[in-house]
Design a protein around this motif. Structure first.
Motif, short mmCIF file in Angstrom:
data_model
loop_
_atom_site.label_atom_id
_atom_site.label_comp_id
_atom_site.label_asym_id
_atom_site.label_seq_id
_atom_site.Cartn_x
_atom_site.Cartn_y
_atom_site.Cartn_z
N ASP A 115 -9.46 61.97 19.83
CA ASP A 115 -10.33 61.33 18.51
C ASP A 115 -8.98 60.30 18.80
N ARG A 116 -9.79 58.79 17.93
CA ARG A 116 -8.55 57.70 17.88
C ARG A 116 -8.11 57.64 16.42
N ILE A 117 -7.07 57.36 16.69
CA ILE A 117 -6.35 58.40 15.50
C ILE A 117 -5.03 57.18 14.50
N VAL A 118 -5.23 56.70 13.43
CA VAL A 118 -3.47 56.30 12.88
C VAL A 118 -3.79 57.02 11.52
N ARG A 119 -2.18 56.98 11.27
CA ARG A 119 -1.65 56.59 9.87
C ARG A 119 -1.73 56.05 9.12
N ALA A 120 -2.15 56.68 7.55
CA ALA A 120 -1.90 55.63 7.01
C ALA A 120 -1.56 56.73 5.36
N PHE A 169 -13.06 58.16 9.23
CA PHE A 169 -12.69 59.31 8.34
C PHE A 169 -11.48 59.82 8.37
N VAL A 170 -11.07 60.69 7.20
CA VAL A 170 -10.08 60.81 6.41
C VAL A 170 -10.09 62.47 6.33
N ILE A 171 -10.30 63.96 7.90
CA ILE A 171 -10.63 65.21 7.59
C ILE A 171 -10.16 65.84 6.89
N ILE A 172 -10.30 66.66 5.78
CA ILE A 172 -9.34 67.69 4.83
C ILE A 172 -10.17 68.59 4.99
N PRO A 173 -8.96 69.80 5.38
CA PRO A 173 -9.20 71.03 5.95
C PRO A 173 -9.75 71.67 4.53
N GLU A 174 -10.18 72.80 4.79
CA GLU A 174 -11.37 73.74 4.11
C GLU A 174 -10.77 73.82 2.85
N ASN A 175 -9.40 74.43 3.26
CA ASN A 175 -8.29 75.30 2.45
C ASN A 175 -7.81 73.97 1.72
N ILE A 176 -7.84 73.43 1.50
CA ILE A 176 -7.21 72.38 0.27
C ILE A 176 -8.08 71.54 -0.10
N GLU A 177 -7.52 71.57 -1.60
CA GLU A 177 -9.02 70.93 -2.94
C GLU A 177 -8.15 69.87 -3.24
N GLY A 178 -8.64 67.88 -2.42
CA GLY A 178 -8.22 67.08 -2.43
C GLY A 178 -6.62 66.69 -2.10
N LEU A 179 -6.50 65.48 -1.62
CA LEU A 179 -5.08 64.84 -1.35
C LEU A 179 -5.29 63.58 -2.50
N SER A 180 -3.30 64.02 -2.85
CA SER A 180 -2.79 63.14 -3.95
C SER A 180 -2.51 61.35 -3.25
N ALA A 181 -3.18 60.55 -4.46
CA ALA A 181 -2.48 59.29 -3.78
C ALA A 181 -0.74 59.29 -3.00
N GLY A 182 -0.58 58.35 -2.44
CA GLY A 182 0.77 58.37 -2.03
C GLY A 182 0.88 59.58 -0.85
N GLU A 183 0.44 60.03 -0.27
CA GLU A 183 -0.29 60.74 1.25
C GLU A 183 -0.01 60.48 2.11
N GLU A 184 0.31 60.72 3.05
CA GLU A 184 -0.11 59.65 4.43
C GLU A 184 -0.92 61.16 5.37
N VAL A 185 -1.98 60.49 5.82
CA VAL A 185 -3.19 60.98 5.96
C VAL A 185 -3.31 60.51 7.86
N ASP A 186 -3.88 60.87 8.64
CA ASP A 186 -4.57 60.66 9.96
C ASP A 186 -5.88 59.99 9.16
N VAL A 187 -6.07 59.11 9.65
CA VAL A 187 -8.01 58.33 10.06
C VAL A 187 -7.79 58.75 10.94
N VAL A 188 -9.36 59.62 11.22
CA VAL A 188 -10.19 59.22 12.54
C VAL A 188 -10.86 57.90 12.85
N LEU A 189 -10.69 57.59 13.60
CA LEU A 189 -11.28 55.97 13.37
C LEU A 189 -13.44 56.18 13.59
N ILE A 190 -13.57 55.75 13.47
CA ILE A 190 -15.17 54.99 13.69
C ILE A 190 -15.30 54.62 14.93
N GLU A 191 -16.00 55.00 15.97
CA GLU A 191 -16.28 54.24 16.96
C GLU A 191 -17.44 53.03 16.58
#
Length: 392
Positions: free
Chosen positions: A320-325, A370-392
């Motif tokens: 996937d085309r991914i950028v960090r944010a 999209f930020v894809i959040i795994p099944e075993n995580i209940e949400g992400l906090s502000a300030g976290e660095e994430v992978d953003v899968v770019l929408i074609e």
């Protein structure tokens, strides 16, 4: 209700396991093969180059005639039409190397006075000479079966005189939009309860972008016989995508029709949005049943239809085309579900747009990925660095 909700990764793996890649090739002119997959090894039928050639502009010489030449002690040769002891011939890059010559002195290392050529550098045999087969040797495999052809690959084939090549046929994908509420996009006005058909159009465009050939059918009403007829009449396709009718409502017939006609592998996936997705196989043809809500539908296309199409078409895996944010705000998610959160990127920040609202198609158009959040995580906090899968 859904028979059993399955993990999103397991569902993808299960579905991939029943897919048989397209094996029949088609012969095409090489100019039409950019991005296509060659069906057989490509073997060189000739040497490239097929003659000894000058690799630089300059003078073809016998290397032994330049012995001792230097910036302060040039060797004097005579320019002529042939190369023998004490003579040289002017050549250009790509020119055949004259008989008797075994090296080329670059023009910038010479000074010409009439027929006399002063040579200011010593060269060794084969200096600035392209040997026969230096680039490609006859009988060499230049492209392996299954290689995705690029313009540079096509140029190499052209250098061998190849005009046509056998590539794997693009998978044909039949797309069946279903729903009583759907109306063709050409209708000028909508009544209450009517919506324009968009999922089929979106699926067809993505299938074409991902390397398939779409066959978009007319809208099929929520009638089991008509849906079944549409499926049966399109089993010549390599894959079938059905939009709508996948949930557990009174008019959601599609999973049951797939089960009665073939094998229903999955109905209910731990993916959000997209839980009602169903997957099956009919007459060895994979079937993706995408939810009618458009955001859930695009998630099903990305997660299931795209990898299935790549396997069908013998296409290599591409990341996937991914950028960090960095998240600007928190994102909520549900344990047990792989969550596709729509975000917009601005100055290195990932700004959440939505995690719910599977029917809000504009939220995807406004999003960068999209930020894809795994099944075993209940949400992400502000300030976290994430992978953003770019929408074609």
């Amino acid at each position: 209700m859904f028979k059993k909700r399955i993990n999103a990764d397991k569902a993808k793996e299960l579905f991939s396991g029943v897919i048989i890649p397209v094996s029949d090739p088609e012969l095409l002119p090489i100019k039409d093969c950019d991005g296509r997959i060659n069906a057989f090894d490509v073997v060189a039928g000739v040497d490239v180059p097929h003659y000894r050639r000058a690799a630089m502009d300059g003078f073809a010489v016998r290397a032994s005639d330049t012995l001792g030449a230097g910036s302060n002690s040039p060797v004097i040769l005579t320019a002529g039409t042939g190369v023998e002891r004490g003579t040289c011939v002017m050549v250009h890059t790509g020119s055949p190397l004259p008989e008797g010559a075994d090296a080329v002195v670059m023009v910038e290392d010479t000074v010409m006075h009439g027929d006399s050529v002063e040579v200011f550098t010593q060269v060794h045999p084969l200096k600035n000479v392209g040997e026969i087969g230096e680039d490609i040797q006859k009988g060499e495999v230049i492209l392996k079966k299954g290689h995705r052809l690029r313009p540079c690959d096509i140029a190499v084939m052209a250098s061998l005189g190849i005009r046509d090549i056998e590539v794997f046929r693009k998978p044909l994908v039949a797309i069946i939009p279903t729903g009583e509420e759907l109306v063709p996009r050409g209708k000028e006005s909508l009544k209450e309860g009517e919506i324009y058909e968009t999922n089929g159009l979106m699926a067809a465009l993505y299938i074409e972008r991902w390397g398939g050939t779409p066959r978009l059918l007319d809208i099929v009403t929520d009638s089991p016989p008509r849906i079944k007829d549409a499926i049966i009449s399109n089993l010549d396709a390599d894959m079938i995508i059905i939009s709508g009718g996948t949930s557990v409502g009174r008019r959601d017939y599609v999973p049951g029709i797939v089960e009665s006609t073939g094998t229903l592998l999955v109905h209910g996936v731990g993916i959000s949005p997209g839980k009602p997705t169903a997957l099956g196989i009919i007459n060895s043809k994979p079937v993706v049943c995408m939810p009618g809500y458009p955001v859930a539908g695009i998630v099903a296309l990305y997660w299931f239809a795209r990898p299935a199409l790549r396997k069908l078409g013998n296409l290599p895996d591409e990341p996937d085309r991914i950028v960090r944010a960095v998240l600007s705000d928190k994102i909520a998610s549900r344990a047990g579900y792989k969550t596709f959160a729509r975000v917009k990127i601005n100055n290195g920040k990932a700004i959440p747009l939505a995690t719910s609202g599977a029917g809000i198609l504009s939220s995807v158009s406004k999003a960068d990925g999209f930020v894809i959040i795994p099944e075993n995580i209940e949400g992400l906090s502000a300030g976290e660095e994430v992978d953003v899968v770019l929408i074609e």
